[in-house]
Design a protein around this motif. Structure first.
Motif, PDB file in Angstrom:
ATOM      1  N   ARG A   1       0.846  -1.194   0.000  1.00 32.28           N
ATOM      2  CA  ARG A   1       0.000   0.000   0.000  1.00 32.28           C
ATOM      3  C   ARG A   1       0.881   1.242   0.000  1.00 32.28           C
ATOM      4  O   ARG A   1       1.772   1.362   0.853  1.00 32.28           O
ATOM      5  CB  ARG A   1      -0.905  -0.006   1.240  1.00 32.28           C
ATOM      6  CG  ARG A   1      -1.889   1.153   1.297  1.00 32.28           C
ATOM      7  CD  ARG A   1      -2.839   1.002   2.472  1.00 32.28           C
ATOM      8  NE  ARG A   1      -4.000   1.883   2.364  1.00 32.28           N
ATOM      9  CZ  ARG A   1      -5.046   1.813   3.175  1.00 32.28           C
ATOM     10  NH1 ARG A   1      -5.079   0.900   4.132  1.00 32.28           N
ATOM     11  NH2 ARG A   1      -6.069   2.648   3.025  1.00 32.28           N
TER      12      ARG A   1
ATOM     13  N   LYS B   1     -13.590   1.832   1.642  1.00 31.44           N
ATOM     14  CA  LYS B   1     -12.756   2.516   2.651  1.00 31.44           C
ATOM     15  C   LYS B   1     -13.651   3.086   3.760  1.00 31.44           C
ATOM     16  O   LYS B   1     -13.389   2.896   4.948  1.00 31.44           O
ATOM     17  CB  LYS B   1     -11.947   3.654   2.026  1.00 31.44           C
ATOM     18  CG  LYS B   1     -10.608   3.243   1.467  1.00 31.44           C
ATOM     19  CD  LYS B   1      -9.713   4.445   1.168  1.00 31.44           C
ATOM     20  CE  LYS B   1      -8.985   4.984   2.406  1.00 31.44           C
ATOM     21  NZ  LYS B   1      -8.033   6.056   2.085  1.00 31.44           N
TER      22      LYS B   1
ATOM     23  N   SER C   1     -15.350   0.281   5.897  1.00 31.84           N
ATOM     24  CA  SER C   1     -14.448  -0.432   6.825  1.00 31.84           C
ATOM     25  C   SER C   1     -14.157   0.425   8.062  1.00 31.84           C
ATOM     26  O   SER C   1     -13.808  -0.101   9.112  1.00 31.84           O
ATOM     27  CB  SER C   1     -13.145  -0.795   6.120  1.00 31.84           C
ATOM     28  OG  SER C   1     -12.396   0.348   5.852  1.00 31.84           O
ATOM     29  N   VAL C   2     -14.338   1.740   7.954  1.00 29.83           N
ATOM     30  CA  VAL C   2     -14.177   2.606   9.139  1.00 29.83           C
ATOM     31  C   VAL C   2     -15.480   2.628   9.936  1.00 29.83           C
ATOM     32  O   VAL C   2     -15.480   2.389  11.148  1.00 29.83           O
ATOM     33  CB  VAL C   2     -13.802   4.047   8.715  1.00 29.83           C
ATOM     34  CG1 VAL C   2     -13.849   5.000   9.927  1.00 29.83           C
ATOM     35  CG2 VAL C   2     -12.407   4.058   8.082  1.00 29.83           C
TER      36      VAL C   2
ATOM     37  N   LYS D   1     -16.440  -0.071  12.381  1.00 28.86           N
ATOM     38  CA  LYS D   1     -15.604  -0.177  13.587  1.00 28.86           C
ATOM     39  C   LYS D   1     -15.912   0.926  14.602  1.00 28.86           C
ATOM     40  O   LYS D   1     -15.260   1.057  15.625  1.00 28.86           O
ATOM     41  CB  LYS D   1     -14.129  -0.142  13.213  1.00 28.86           C
ATOM     42  CG  LYS D   1     -13.687  -1.355  12.378  1.00 28.86           C
ATOM     43  CD  LYS D   1     -12.226  -1.257  11.990  1.00 28.86           C
ATOM     44  CE  LYS D   1     -11.794  -2.513  11.238  1.00 28.86           C
ATOM     45  NZ  LYS D   1     -12.304  -2.469   9.801  1.00 28.86           N
ATOM     46  N   LEU D   2     -16.964   1.707  14.346  1.00 31.76           N
ATOM     47  CA  LEU D   2     -17.339   2.783  15.280  1.00 31.76           C
ATOM     48  C   LEU D   2     -18.215   2.239  16.403  1.00 31.76           C
ATOM     49  O   LEU D   2     -18.971   1.301  16.189  1.00 31.76           O
ATOM     50  CB  LEU D   2     -18.093   3.891  14.519  1.00 31.76           C
ATOM     51  CG  LEU D   2     -17.209   4.818  13.672  1.00 31.76           C
ATOM     52  CD1 LEU D   2     -18.062   5.868  12.974  1.00 31.76           C
ATOM     53  CD2 LEU D   2     -16.155   5.496  14.536  1.00 31.76           C
TER      54      LEU D   2
ATOM     55  N   VAL E   1      -5.649   0.243   7.997  1.00 36.00           N
ATOM     56  CA  VAL E   1      -5.589   1.311   9.021  1.00 36.00           C
ATOM     57  C   VAL E   1      -6.983   1.720   9.497  1.00 36.00           C
ATOM     58  O   VAL E   1      -7.114   2.649  10.306  1.00 36.00           O
ATOM     59  CB  VAL E   1      -4.823   2.534   8.474  1.00 36.00           C
ATOM     60  CG1 VAL E   1      -3.392   2.180   8.103  1.00 36.00           C
ATOM     61  CG2 VAL E   1      -5.554   3.166   7.306  1.00 36.00           C
ATOM     62  N   SER E   2      -8.022   1.037   9.068  1.00 37.00           N
ATOM     63  CA  SER E   2      -9.398   1.485   9.359  1.00 37.00           C
ATOM     64  C   SER E   2      -9.690   1.542  10.862  1.00 37.00           C
ATOM     65  O   SER E   2     -10.413   2.421  11.327  1.00 37.00           O
ATOM     66  CB  SER E   2     -10.407   0.585   8.651  1.00 37.00           C
ATOM     67  OG  SER E   2     -10.128  -0.784   8.894  1.00 37.00           O
ATOM     68  N   ARG E   3      -9.114   0.612  11.651  1.00 41.78           N
ATOM     69  CA  ARG E   3      -9.441   0.656  13.094  1.00 41.78           C
ATOM     70  C   ARG E   3      -8.823   1.900  13.746  1.00 41.78           C
ATOM     71  O   ARG E   3      -9.371   2.457  14.698  1.00 41.78           O
ATOM     72  CB  ARG E   3      -8.998  -0.636  13.786  1.00 41.78           C
ATOM     73  CG  ARG E   3      -7.515  -0.888  13.940  1.00 41.78           C
ATOM     74  CD  ARG E   3      -7.242  -2.327  14.409  1.00 41.78           C
ATOM     75  NE  ARG E   3      -5.819  -2.556  14.652  1.00 41.78           N
ATOM     76  CZ  ARG E   3      -5.220  -2.453  15.841  1.00 41.78           C
ATOM     77  NH1 ARG E   3      -5.937  -2.129  16.924  1.00 41.78           N
ATOM     78  NH2 ARG E   3      -3.922  -2.658  15.995  1.00 41.78           N
TER      79      ARG E   3
ATOM     80  N   VAL F   1      -8.393   4.801  12.048  1.00 43.77           N
ATOM     81  CA  VAL F   1      -9.218   5.918  11.554  1.00 43.77           C
ATOM     82  C   VAL F   1     -10.529   5.982  12.346  1.00 43.77           C
ATOM     83  O   VAL F   1     -11.008   7.065  12.698  1.00 43.77           O
ATOM     84  CB  VAL F   1      -9.488   5.774  10.041  1.00 43.77           C
ATOM     85  CG1 VAL F   1     -10.448   6.856   9.559  1.00 43.77           C
ATOM     86  CG2 VAL F   1      -8.180   5.845   9.246  1.00 43.77           C
ATOM     87  N   ALA F   2     -11.056   4.815  12.705  1.00 44.59           N
ATOM     88  CA  ALA F   2     -12.289   4.780  13.527  1.00 44.59           C
ATOM     89  C   ALA F   2     -12.036   5.455  14.882  1.00 44.59           C
ATOM     90  O   ALA F   2     -12.883   6.194  15.388  1.00 44.59           O
ATOM     91  CB  ALA F   2     -12.747   3.339  13.718  1.00 44.59           C
TER      92      ALA F   2
END
Lengths: 96, 96, 96, 96
Positions: A69, B88, B91-92, B95-96, C16-18, C20-21
């Protein structure tokens, strides 16, 4: 046209200097006038097509190195009347 | 590959929305999937050459409108396995 | 004042989504008006001191999660007469 | 922590060097280690609160000069183990 390129390989370890060194080698191999700073490398280009080719070669090189990435930040300053890296810095320094 | 493009016409007045609207028209004319946000427009692209062509067309349009200096910030997220604008964000959000 | 914040944890894996969450949770905990896009989160702030506090809290959270290196890109649009996330987008959309 | 600051006054003419010179004067007045490049100025800071104060002083100075809209791009590289402007560049150069 001046473009500053910052490359962040994601998921390839905390130290990224060997990847940044490869980016510089790609830039040097294309005989571009460049300026290395701690947060990016600025290059003088003729147009955006040349920028696209350069970014593609950089990405390809990082993928060859196993980077899955690539995150890039490219800042571009494009003036109809043109302008070089040195001219931009001189025009600021002379006003200090 | 996702690229977020932010365009700042320099020396063309404090309000830039009519220029940003033209950027959107260029993007739409190329049938690209895009996402407008308050600070930039993200597009899904196949590669950096396509990015270079898009940026060139945007710059040409602004120069046609009389802009003498174009400042751009382009952020790129390129994954070997690919990824869309929606994936994208999902996927965020999950996880909230 | 609008600031778009993009966070890239370096050396913490390709996904990296976790992280960013977590950034979103920090923003939400401060009751800020925000806009999530695929390449960053824009927030409405009163001034740069508030921005500094927000970024510090975000960085602290990521370090708590074990991130050893945080790369951020912050784009700021600050007008003396002010301006909201929605106003910026509306002023573009109405010109399409 | 290293932050690269790029400032674009919007609606204040095509030439921006006198504004960038003021940014440098603000940075110098705070005795910060800095590096001027053609596309931004990198500074070494202790934390994000200090960054917020610096950006506020820069914005205030530009507003005093009559700039009605300030666009900034701030790139931040923050490592738990620290790192200086010179160390970053040396670790790249030695790998060329």
């Amino acid at each position: 046209m001046i473009a500053e390129i910052s490359v962040v390989p994601v998921g390839a370890g905390e130290s990224v200097s060997r990847y940044v060194a490869e980016v510089l080698k790609v830039i040097r191999s294309r005989n571009l006038k460049y300026e290395l700073s701690s947060m990016g490398t600025s290059v003088e280009l003729d147009n955006y097509l040349e920028l696209g080719e350069l970014l593609q070669e950089i990405d390809d090189r990082l993928v060859e190195m196993g980077v899955g990435r690539v995150y890039m930040v490219v800042k571009i300053d494009s003036r109809v009347k043109g302008g070089s890296i040195e001219q931009k810095k001189e025009s600021v320094m002379e006003k200090l």
